[in-house]
Motif scaffolding. Structure first.
Motif, PDB file in Angstrom:
ATOM      1  N   LYS A 145      25.444  42.913  49.374  1.00 16.40           N
ATOM      2  CA  LYS A 145      26.208  41.745  48.954  1.00 16.40           C
ATOM      3  C   LYS A 145      26.916  41.945  47.616  1.00 16.40           C
ATOM      4  N   PRO A 146      28.235  41.909  47.633  1.00  9.39           N
ATOM      5  CA  PRO A 146      28.994  42.093  46.394  1.00  9.39           C
ATOM      6  C   PRO A 146      28.604  41.118  45.285  1.00  9.39           C
ATOM      7  N   ALA A 147      28.333  39.854  45.620  1.00  5.47           N
ATOM      8  CA  ALA A 147      28.007  38.844  44.603  1.00  5.47           C
ATOM      9  C   ALA A 147      26.765  39.218  43.806  1.00  5.47           C
ATOM     10  N   VAL A 148      25.874  39.973  44.399  1.00  7.11           N
ATOM     11  CA  VAL A 148      24.674  40.419  43.688  1.00  7.11           C
ATOM     12  C   VAL A 148      24.963  41.706  42.929  1.00  7.11           C
ATOM     13  N   LEU A 149      25.504  42.669  43.618  1.00  4.40           N
ATOM     14  CA  LEU A 149      25.680  44.011  43.048  1.00  4.40           C
ATOM     15  C   LEU A 149      26.663  44.061  41.885  1.00  4.40           C
ATOM     16  N   GLU A 150      27.724  43.293  41.972  1.00  5.28           N
ATOM     17  CA  GLU A 150      28.742  43.328  40.917  1.00  5.28           C
ATOM     18  C   GLU A 150      28.221  42.770  39.587  1.00  5.28           C
ATOM     19  N   THR A 151      27.124  42.058  39.607  1.00 10.02           N
ATOM     20  CA  THR A 151      26.569  41.487  38.381  1.00 10.02           C
ATOM     21  C   THR A 151      25.514  42.388  37.745  1.00 10.02           C
ATOM     22  N   LEU A 152      25.266  43.545  38.326  1.00 11.44           N
ATOM     23  CA  LEU A 152      24.218  44.430  37.821  1.00 11.44           C
ATOM     24  C   LEU A 152      24.770  45.616  37.027  1.00 11.44           C
ATOM     25  N   SER A 153      25.909  45.424  36.410  1.00  9.39           N
ATOM     26  CA  SER A 153      26.514  46.523  35.654  1.00  9.39           C
ATOM     27  C   SER A 153      25.814  46.789  34.323  1.00  9.39           C
ATOM     28  N   ASP A 154      25.032  45.823  33.851  1.00  7.78           N
ATOM     29  CA  ASP A 154      24.388  45.971  32.544  1.00  7.78           C
ATOM     30  C   ASP A 154      22.921  46.386  32.641  1.00  7.78           C
ATOM     31  N   VAL A 155      22.535  47.018  33.737  1.00  9.35           N
ATOM     32  CA  VAL A 155      21.148  47.462  33.903  1.00  9.35           C
ATOM     33  C   VAL A 155      21.098  48.981  34.017  1.00  9.35           C
ATOM     34  N   THR A 156      19.932  49.538  33.746  1.00  6.47           N
ATOM     35  CA  THR A 156      19.772  50.989  33.899  1.00  6.47           C
ATOM     36  C   THR A 156      19.461  51.367  35.342  1.00  6.47           C
ATOM     37  N   THR A 157      19.185  50.379  36.160  1.00  4.44           N
ATOM     38  CA  THR A 157      18.916  50.602  37.580  1.00  4.44           C
ATOM     39  C   THR A 157      20.120  51.262  38.235  1.00  4.44           C
ATOM     40  N   LYS A 158      19.860  52.280  39.051  1.00  2.00           N
ATOM     41  CA  LYS A 158      20.931  52.896  39.846  1.00  2.00           C
ATOM     42  C   LYS A 158      21.152  52.006  41.061  1.00  2.00           C
ATOM     43  N   VAL A 159      22.323  51.398  41.120  1.00  2.00           N
ATOM     44  CA  VAL A 159      22.643  50.407  42.140  1.00  2.00           C
ATOM     45  C   VAL A 159      23.507  51.051  43.224  1.00  2.00           C
ATOM     46  N   TYR A 160      23.121  50.813  44.488  1.00  2.00           N
ATOM     47  CA  TYR A 160      23.867  51.339  45.638  1.00  2.00           C
ATOM     48  C   TYR A 160      24.183  50.210  46.592  1.00  2.00           C
ATOM     49  N   ILE A 161      25.369  50.292  47.168  1.00  2.00           N
ATOM     50  CA  ILE A 161      25.794  49.295  48.134  1.00  2.00           C
ATOM     51  C   ILE A 161      25.653  49.876  49.537  1.00  2.00           C
ATOM     52  N   MET A 162      25.030  49.096  50.414  1.00  2.00           N
ATOM     53  CA  MET A 162      24.944  49.488  51.819  1.00  2.00           C
ATOM     54  C   MET A 162      26.290  49.157  52.436  1.00  2.00           C
ATOM     55  N   ASP A 163      26.950  50.166  52.935  1.00  2.00           N
ATOM     56  CA  ASP A 163      28.320  50.058  53.428  1.00  2.00           C
ATOM     57  C   ASP A 163      28.450  49.036  54.553  1.00  2.00           C
ATOM     58  N   GLN A 164      29.318  48.058  54.337  1.00  2.00           N
ATOM     59  CA  GLN A 164      29.636  47.026  55.327  1.00  2.00           C
ATOM     60  C   GLN A 164      31.132  46.737  55.243  1.00  2.00           C
ATOM     61  N   SER A 165      31.681  46.179  56.317  1.00  2.00           N
ATOM     62  CA  SER A 165      33.124  45.903  56.351  1.00  2.00           C
ATOM     63  C   SER A 165      33.557  44.926  55.262  1.00  2.00           C
ATOM     64  N   TYR A 166      32.696  44.020  54.858  1.00  2.00           N
ATOM     65  CA  TYR A 166      33.051  42.990  53.883  1.00  2.00           C
ATOM     66  C   TYR A 166      32.846  43.414  52.430  1.00  2.00           C
ATOM     67  N   ASN A 167      32.365  44.636  52.202  1.00  2.00           N
ATOM     68  CA  ASN A 167      32.162  45.039  50.798  1.00  2.00           C
ATOM     69  C   ASN A 167      32.975  46.277  50.408  1.00  2.00           C
ATOM     70  N   GLN A 168      34.013  46.560  51.148  1.00  2.00           N
ATOM     71  CA  GLN A 168      34.817  47.753  50.886  1.00  2.00           C
ATOM     72  C   GLN A 168      35.543  47.709  49.549  1.00  2.00           C
ATOM     73  N   HIS A 169      35.781  46.533  49.014  1.00  2.08           N
ATOM     74  CA  HIS A 169      36.486  46.392  47.731  1.00  2.08           C
ATOM     75  C   HIS A 169      35.598  46.688  46.521  1.00  2.08           C
ATOM     76  N   VAL A 170      34.297  46.805  46.742  1.00  2.00           N
ATOM     77  CA  VAL A 170      33.362  47.011  45.634  1.00  2.00           C
ATOM     78  C   VAL A 170      33.314  48.490  45.264  1.00  2.00           C
ATOM     79  N   ASN A 171      33.503  48.750  43.980  1.00  4.12           N
ATOM     80  CA  ASN A 171      33.519  50.124  43.486  1.00  4.12           C
ATOM     81  C   ASN A 171      32.138  50.504  42.943  1.00  4.12           C
ATOM     82  N   LEU A 172      31.232  50.779  43.868  1.00  2.00           N
ATOM     83  CA  LEU A 172      29.882  51.227  43.538  1.00  2.00           C
ATOM     84  C   LEU A 172      29.524  52.373  44.478  1.00  2.00           C
ATOM     85  N   PRO A 173      28.556  53.181  44.094  1.00  2.14           N
ATOM     86  CA  PRO A 173      28.117  54.222  45.027  1.00  2.14           C
ATOM     87  C   PRO A 173      27.639  53.584  46.330  1.00  2.14           C
TER      88      PRO A 173
END
Length: 187
Positions: A145-173
């Motif tokens: 979910k982009p709404a969750v992942l896009e807000t985690l830029s200020d953490v040391t956690t390595k964040v990964y997006i599970m590829d889905q058709s609705y999240n292609q605009h998100v620039n994360l691994p």
């Protein structure tokens, strides 16, 4: 290491399962490529349903969608079992409704996912989910979910997006399949 996972559309193929269920319930045969091109998390548009009708259908079908035969993504169960066997901590962080938390935890256990009750977080809004991820100080977190992942830029956690058709605009691994996790951990 500490690994965090969303459940729906990260570990299990919920939306596609619901899509097939909608086809059956609505006596339609909308092709899978229509589903695969959806740019929203919601699937009702593929069936020509207005938002209110689509939301009601989802709510009315929720138990059937959540707790019947929804499959895990290929390799998800085995990957998490191996992580657990290797001594890693596994946390589940889902925003499924509170009334389904106990049933969800028992359902994913029954599917074979390794679950410790005190590592299962459920029934929260997105902002609470984000706070939980930060508080746990995870090494890795996986979600769709982009709404969750896009807000985690200020953490040391390595964040990964599970590829889905609705999240292609998100620039994360991205991760397209669970067999890729071993390569991710080597990086």
């Amino acid at each position: 290491m500490k690994f965090g996972f969303d459940i729906d559309d990260t570990l299990i193929n919920l939306r596609e399962y619901a899509f097939h269920l909608y086809n059956k319930k609505l006596n339609q045969s909308i092709a899978l490529d229509v589903f695969q091109s959806l740019k929203t998390v919601e699937i009702h548009e593929a069936f020509g349903l207005k938002k209110e009708v689509g939301n009601k259908m989802w709510t009315d079908s929720m138990e059937e969608i959540y707790f019947t035969d929804c499959p895990a993504f290929e390799g998800a169960i085995e990957t998490l079992q191996q992580l657990k066997k290797d001594g890693h901590e596994i946390f589940y962080i889902t925003s499924r409704p509170k009334k389904y938390c106990t049933q969800t935890r028992e359902w994913i256990k029954a599917q074979g996912f390794p679950v410790e009750d005190n590592h299962f977080y459920c029934g929260m809004e997105d902002n609470e989910k984000i706070a939980t991820i930060k508080e746990l100080a995870l090494d890795y977190y996986f979600d769709d979910k982009p709404a969750v992942l896009e807000t985690l830029s200020d953490v040391t956690t390595k964040v990964y997006i599970m590829d889905q058709s609705y999240n292609q605009h998100v620039n994360l691994p991205r991760m397209k399949q669970w067999s890729e996790l071993e390569k991710i951990m080597i990086k």
